[in-house]
Motif scaffolding. Sequence first.
Motif, mmCIF file in Angstrom:
data_model
loop_
_atom_site.group_PDB
_atom_site.id
_atom_site.type_symbol
_atom_site.label_atom_id
_atom_site.label_comp_id
_atom_site.label_asym_id
_atom_site.label_seq_id
_atom_site.Cartn_x
_atom_site.Cartn_y
_atom_site.Cartn_z
ATOM 1 N N GLU A 257 33.049 36.884 32.927
ATOM 2 C CA GLU A 257 33.989 37.822 32.321
ATOM 3 C C GLU A 257 33.227 38.793 31.439
ATOM 4 O O GLU A 257 32.353 38.403 30.664
ATOM 5 C CB GLU A 257 35.037 37.090 31.490
ATOM 6 C CG GLU A 257 36.113 38.029 30.932
ATOM 7 C CD GLU A 257 37.157 37.323 30.080
ATOM 8 O OE1 GLU A 257 38.244 37.894 29.883
ATOM 9 O OE2 GLU A 257 36.869 36.202 29.599
ATOM 10 N N SER A 265 38.728 46.658 27.263
ATOM 11 C CA SER A 265 39.271 46.203 28.543
ATOM 12 C C SER A 265 38.397 45.112 29.135
ATOM 13 O O SER A 265 37.168 45.144 28.997
ATOM 14 C CB SER A 265 39.359 47.371 29.530
ATOM 15 O OG SER A 265 40.162 48.408 29.003
ATOM 16 N N ARG A 266 39.024 44.160 29.826
ATOM 17 C CA ARG A 266 38.287 43.017 30.363
ATOM 18 C C ARG A 266 38.463 42.900 31.871
ATOM 19 O O ARG A 266 39.472 43.330 32.429
ATOM 20 C CB ARG A 266 38.738 41.719 29.687
ATOM 21 C CG ARG A 266 38.432 41.693 28.200
ATOM 22 C CD ARG A 266 38.785 40.358 27.587
ATOM 23 N NE ARG A 266 38.377 40.312 26.172
ATOM 24 C CZ ARG A 266 37.720 39.320 25.610
ATOM 25 N NH1 ARG A 266 37.375 38.252 26.338
ATOM 26 N NH2 ARG A 266 37.390 39.348 24.328
ATOM 27 N N ALA A 267 37.470 42.298 32.497
ATOM 28 C CA ALA A 267 37.518 42.041 33.933
ATOM 29 C C ALA A 267 36.445 41.014 34.262
ATOM 30 O O ALA A 267 35.663 40.606 33.392
ATOM 31 C CB ALA A 267 37.297 43.334 34.727
ATOM 32 N N GLU A 270 32.691 41.113 40.011
ATOM 33 C CA GLU A 270 32.936 40.687 41.390
ATOM 34 C C GLU A 270 31.628 40.548 42.155
ATOM 35 O O GLU A 270 31.416 39.572 42.880
ATOM 36 C CB GLU A 270 33.861 41.684 42.084
ATOM 37 C CG GLU A 270 34.298 41.274 43.468
ATOM 38 C CD GLU A 270 35.359 42.217 44.024
ATOM 39 O OE1 GLU A 270 34.981 43.115 44.812
ATOM 40 O OE2 GLU A 270 36.539 42.068 43.657
ATOM 41 N N LEU A 292 33.584 45.440 39.592
ATOM 42 C CA LEU A 292 34.455 44.566 38.823
ATOM 43 C C LEU A 292 35.661 44.119 39.630
ATOM 44 O O LEU A 292 35.984 44.683 40.682
ATOM 45 C CB LEU A 292 34.902 45.271 37.543
ATOM 46 C CG LEU A 292 33.769 45.797 36.645
ATOM 47 C CD1 LEU A 292 34.345 46.437 35.393
ATOM 48 C CD2 LEU A 292 32.793 44.683 36.297
ATOM 49 N N SER A 293 36.345 43.092 39.121
ATOM 50 C CA SER A 293 37.463 42.485 39.855
ATOM 51 C C SER A 293 38.654 43.418 39.971
ATOM 52 O O SER A 293 39.461 43.288 40.896
ATOM 53 C CB SER A 293 37.885 41.184 39.160
ATOM 54 O OG SER A 293 38.217 41.439 37.791
ATOM 55 N N HIS A 294 38.808 44.350 39.057
ATOM 56 C CA HIS A 294 39.875 45.344 39.171
ATOM 57 C C HIS A 294 39.435 46.617 38.453
ATOM 58 O O HIS A 294 38.507 46.611 37.642
ATOM 59 C CB HIS A 294 41.200 44.821 38.592
ATOM 60 C CG HIS A 294 41.106 44.352 37.177
ATOM 61 N ND1 HIS A 294 40.725 43.079 36.829
ATOM 62 C CD2 HIS A 294 41.360 45.000 36.001
ATOM 63 C CE1 HIS A 294 40.740 42.944 35.515
ATOM 64 N NE2 HIS A 294 41.117 44.095 34.993
ATOM 65 N N LEU A 296 39.048 49.651 36.016
ATOM 66 C CA LEU A 296 39.206 49.895 34.591
ATOM 67 C C LEU A 296 38.824 51.345 34.304
ATOM 68 O O LEU A 296 38.138 51.992 35.100
ATOM 69 C CB LEU A 296 38.309 48.963 33.768
ATOM 70 C CG LEU A 296 38.550 47.456 33.874
ATOM 71 C CD1 LEU A 296 37.506 46.710 33.051
ATOM 72 C CD2 LEU A 296 39.950 47.095 33.404
#
Length: 437
Positions: A257, A265-267, A270, A292-294, A296
């Motif tokens: 993470e 903001s966090r993610a 990936e 990143l996973s999503h 931002l």
Amino acid sequence: MSDLLRLATAGSVDDGKSTLVGRLLYDTKSVLADQLDAVHRASADRGLSTPDLSLLVDGLRSEREQGITIDVAYRYFATPKRSFVLADTPGHVQYTRNTVTGASTAQLGILLVDARKGVIEQTRRHAAVLALLGVPRLVLAVNKIDLVGYDESNFKLTAKEFTTHANALGYADSDVLTIPVSALVGDNVVDRSANTPWYTGPTLLEHLESVPVEPDPHHVPFRFPVQYVIRPRTPEHPDYRGYAGQIAAGTITPGEEIVVLPSGSRALVERIDTPDGELAEATAGQSVTLVLSHDLDVSRGDLISVANNAPNVVDEFEATLCWLADKALRPNARVLVKHGTKTTQAFVTELSSRFDEQKLSSVELPETLQLNEIGQVRIRTAEPLPIDDYSVNRRTGAFLVIDASDGTTLAAGLVGAPLRMTQTVRGSVRNSVNPGP
């Protein structure tokens, strides 16, 4: 594979820094044949009977004509045991700014003194700069030992004086080595000298090959200044979004993470992309692209940090400045601060103290900071910055101060107080010196 040692040389004018570096290159057979031929020709033109090895370093024509080094000269050489990146910095006091540049990434500093002169003002100044920049180990090369008849008492007196000064700057005895050398003749540079039977320590090269190397900052928390957002928007990669840059500190793996600062903001990471494919792990010094996973809102100047150990985000902080400009710094000066990939407007709201590297004391609330002076200041920035203390992380605890009018560099800044300056009031020292490197 041999490891890498980054080192910097410093010393006063004519103490023989360039000759010492040239001797290292020459005796380790790190000089190309055409370079050596050029040195022989230039030396003969000067009427010298032996090659002037300083010419292997003093590459600029103006340096050769004047016989001085005016810039930082970087040289790369290797032995079977280790590789080296060496920064040869100038000796003139007005070029102390170049010493800051050369020593900023050094893991070891070599200070030269003339055996006939011993420790002088410039020696103490350079030692203070190296301590301020967190260079963990020092070597004092007492050069031109042949010109004092290889006198042991002369050497011991110089070594004692320098070690005392280094101790006051926070160096332990084990972090400081003093070696009697003659760069011109070659005594104790690469080969042990029969002229100093009283010296039982290592030669300079032996020490450089064996001294423990401070590791790159892998063990500190992950820090990644974003340089560029990659969005190809091609048929092959219509939705790709990656954040490119060079890892400043720490290690990262997919699944960890992260937090984007200053937004918070966090993610999850990936994957880690490079031109050669994906990585299972990336560490300090590597240039990578994080996916990143999503999505931002991330842009150049942001800092991606590991989520569980993020830096403070502040718009006002204390810092130590090495002032590098001819124009003096005064309170309430409007400047630019460049930290990582972020540049923002700022005010120097207070000059708290000025460090005297000769007396190891400080003056409270000075009116100015002049060229080559070191001072403690307070800075307020127009935008919040995610910063670490320099004593914790050299990479993300450093910044530049830039002239907002013309873009010139004014100072090298270090967050916090790497040297614990004493407080001087009306000329008398109030607290004892207790600095740390």
